[in-house]
Design an enzyme around this catalytic site. Structure first.
Site, PDB file in Angstrom:
ATOM      1  N   GLY A  91      -1.451  -2.287 -11.234  1.00 55.13           N
ATOM      2  CA  GLY A  91      -2.257  -3.421 -11.675  1.00 55.13           C
ATOM      3  C   GLY A  91      -3.164  -3.970 -10.601  1.00 55.13           C
ATOM      4  CG  ASP A 309       5.923  -8.283  -5.695  1.00 54.77           C
ATOM      5  OD1 ASP A 309       5.999  -8.475  -6.916  1.00 54.77           O
ATOM      6  OD2 ASP A 309       4.895  -7.847  -5.132  1.00 54.77           O
ATOM      7  NE  ARG A 384       8.069  -5.172  -6.163  1.00 53.69           N
ATOM      8  CZ  ARG A 384       7.900  -4.603  -4.988  1.00 53.69           C
ATOM      9  NH1 ARG A 384       8.948  -4.124  -4.328  1.00 53.69           N
ATOM     10  NH2 ARG A 384       6.704  -4.501  -4.442  1.00 53.69           N
TER      11      ARG A 384
END
Length: 430
Positions: A91, A309, A384
């Protein structure tokens, strides 16, 4: 491929941190935008950074690479005409290049991950590109997206920061190259401000001048600038290391991760402070983080906006903490490779975790005794989520199977090699 994660009471050993994905993609881009030859030492290799490599080469950059460095001859202000670009599932790469390809006549970004990146919105950046005089053809703000530019004009610009800071970063990479000066006003509550700091840091290193308001709501960008060919060194990656540190925290461990700078501008550096607040014994000196985990953790409350993140790894640790933890100001997790609140928490519940969601919060009622496990889990193609669920599997009573775990390669291809080197009982299965 899937991964089976079996209960692992102890971790022991030392690894070097992965090179930062965020810095690597930014250095690759500014090197491509320079006229001349730049050198990047210790660049990350992951699906995201490789997507940036592939796309800047398609646009005319020349890359020569060995095990230590990448040497890049840039295309400057004149990207080569190409009909299509494929960013894979990256992205940030898509959004940064949507800005850069405003300098091109016509480029279509194809949709190769319809169930992941293909679902993510880009309306706010599309609207601002229109203010530059760029025509954008799109599918209700989603891929495939065609950019028809060639002669973007600077001036008074507004961009929303409500969904992602990547839209603003895209403009900060582009506007210095325009003939006109630009003023960028950010509307709404800007997400992930720390990451904008990383963008500005890299731009300054590349010889670009930008006057930024202290709260990052307003930017003055002189036009007519040029990126300078420079030498860069990529620092260690906190987002990926967060999952390894969380794994050490929830087990009996003696684990050291090297090359994690104490003064890094990465917001995910907060994983160190979070684990300390959870009373995990650790030290952080001379770039080395050493965890002496005893499996005992305390609950906490944490504003996750600056450490987006690392939040999923923090939540995984909190699953085993004593008390109730709350992670707030995290709504932008919903707009990632998957909905990292609803989708992630659904999978945690399957494993036996006691979790709740709000629109912008994750609430974890800790289970120090552990979770049941013994289930198959869908990681939603999200690197993730895969890493965080692995942490939970180490402390589960029965093995868990993580579907499509190979998507961890998006940011951390060596993740399972690294945790296995520390003693984690994980196995690839088809």
């Amino acid at each position: 491929m899937d991964v089976i994660v079996r209960p692992t009471p102890k971790l022991n050993g030392e690894i070097g941190a992965l090179s930062s994905k965020n810095y690597t993609t930014r250095y690759l881009l500014v090197a491509a935008l320079a006229e001349g030859t730049s050198t990047i030492y210790y660049p990350a290799h992951s699906e995201d950074s490789d997507a940036m490599r592939r796309c800047i080469q398609d646009l005319g950059a020349v890359i020569e690479e060995d095990e230590e460095k990448a040497v890049i001859t840039g295309f400057g202000k004149s990207p080569r005409d190409v009909k299509e670009l494929n960013v894979g599932n990256a992205g940030a790469v898509l959004r940064f290049l949507m800005g850069v390809t405003a300098l091109s006549k016509e480029v279509t970004f194809v949709n190769t991950y319809p169930d992941s990146l293909g679902k993510r919105p880009h309306d706010d950046l599309i609207e601002t590109l229109g203010q530059l005089g760029v025509e954008v053809e799109h599918n209700e703000g989603r891929l495939p997206i065609t950019i028809r530019g060639g002669h973007p004009k600077g001036g008074q610009l507004t961009v929303s920061g409500e969904v992602s800071s990547q839209y603003l970063s895209a403009l900060l990479f582009l506007t210095p190259l325009l003939a006109e000066d630009s003023e960028i006003t950010v509307t709404g509550d800007l997400k992930s401000k720390v990451v904008i700091g990383q963008t500005l840091e890299v731009l300054e290193q590349a010889g670009i001048t930008i006057d930024a308001a202290e709260d990052y709501t307003f930017f003055r960008v002189p036009g007519g600038q040029s990126y300078e060919a420079k030498t860069y060194t990529v620092q260690g990656d906190y987002p990926g290391s967060a999952a390894v540190l969380a794994a050490a925290a929830v087990t009996q461990s003696h684990v050291t991760i090297r090359n994690l700078s104490e003064d890094s501008k990465q917001g995910e550096r907060a994983i160190i402070d979070v684990l300390r607040k959870m009373e995990v014994p650790l030290t952080h000196e001379n770039g080395n983080v050493h965890v002496e985990g005893n499996g005992t953790l305390k609950a906490l409350e944490f504003d996750g906006d600056a450490a987006t993140d690392a939040v999923l790894a923090m939540v995984a640790a909190a699953v085993f903490a004593e008390g109730t933890s709350r992670f707030y100001n995290v709504e932008n997790l919903r707009y990632k490779e998957c909905d990292r609140i609803t989708d992630y928490l659904n999978e945690l519940r399957k494993a036996g975790a006691n979790v709740e969601e709000r629109q912008a919060e994750i609430i974890v009622h800790g289970r120090p005794e552990g979770v049941e496990g013994g289930v198959e889990i869908n990681a939603h193609y999200d690197h993730r989520v895969i890493m965080a669920l692995t942490v939970v599997g180490l402390r589960a009573q029965q093995p868990i199977r993580i579907k499509d775990a190979h998507h961890v390669a998006k940011s951390y291809p060596q993740y399972f090699d690294h945790v296995r080197a520390l003693g984690a009982d994980v196995e690839w299965v088809k």
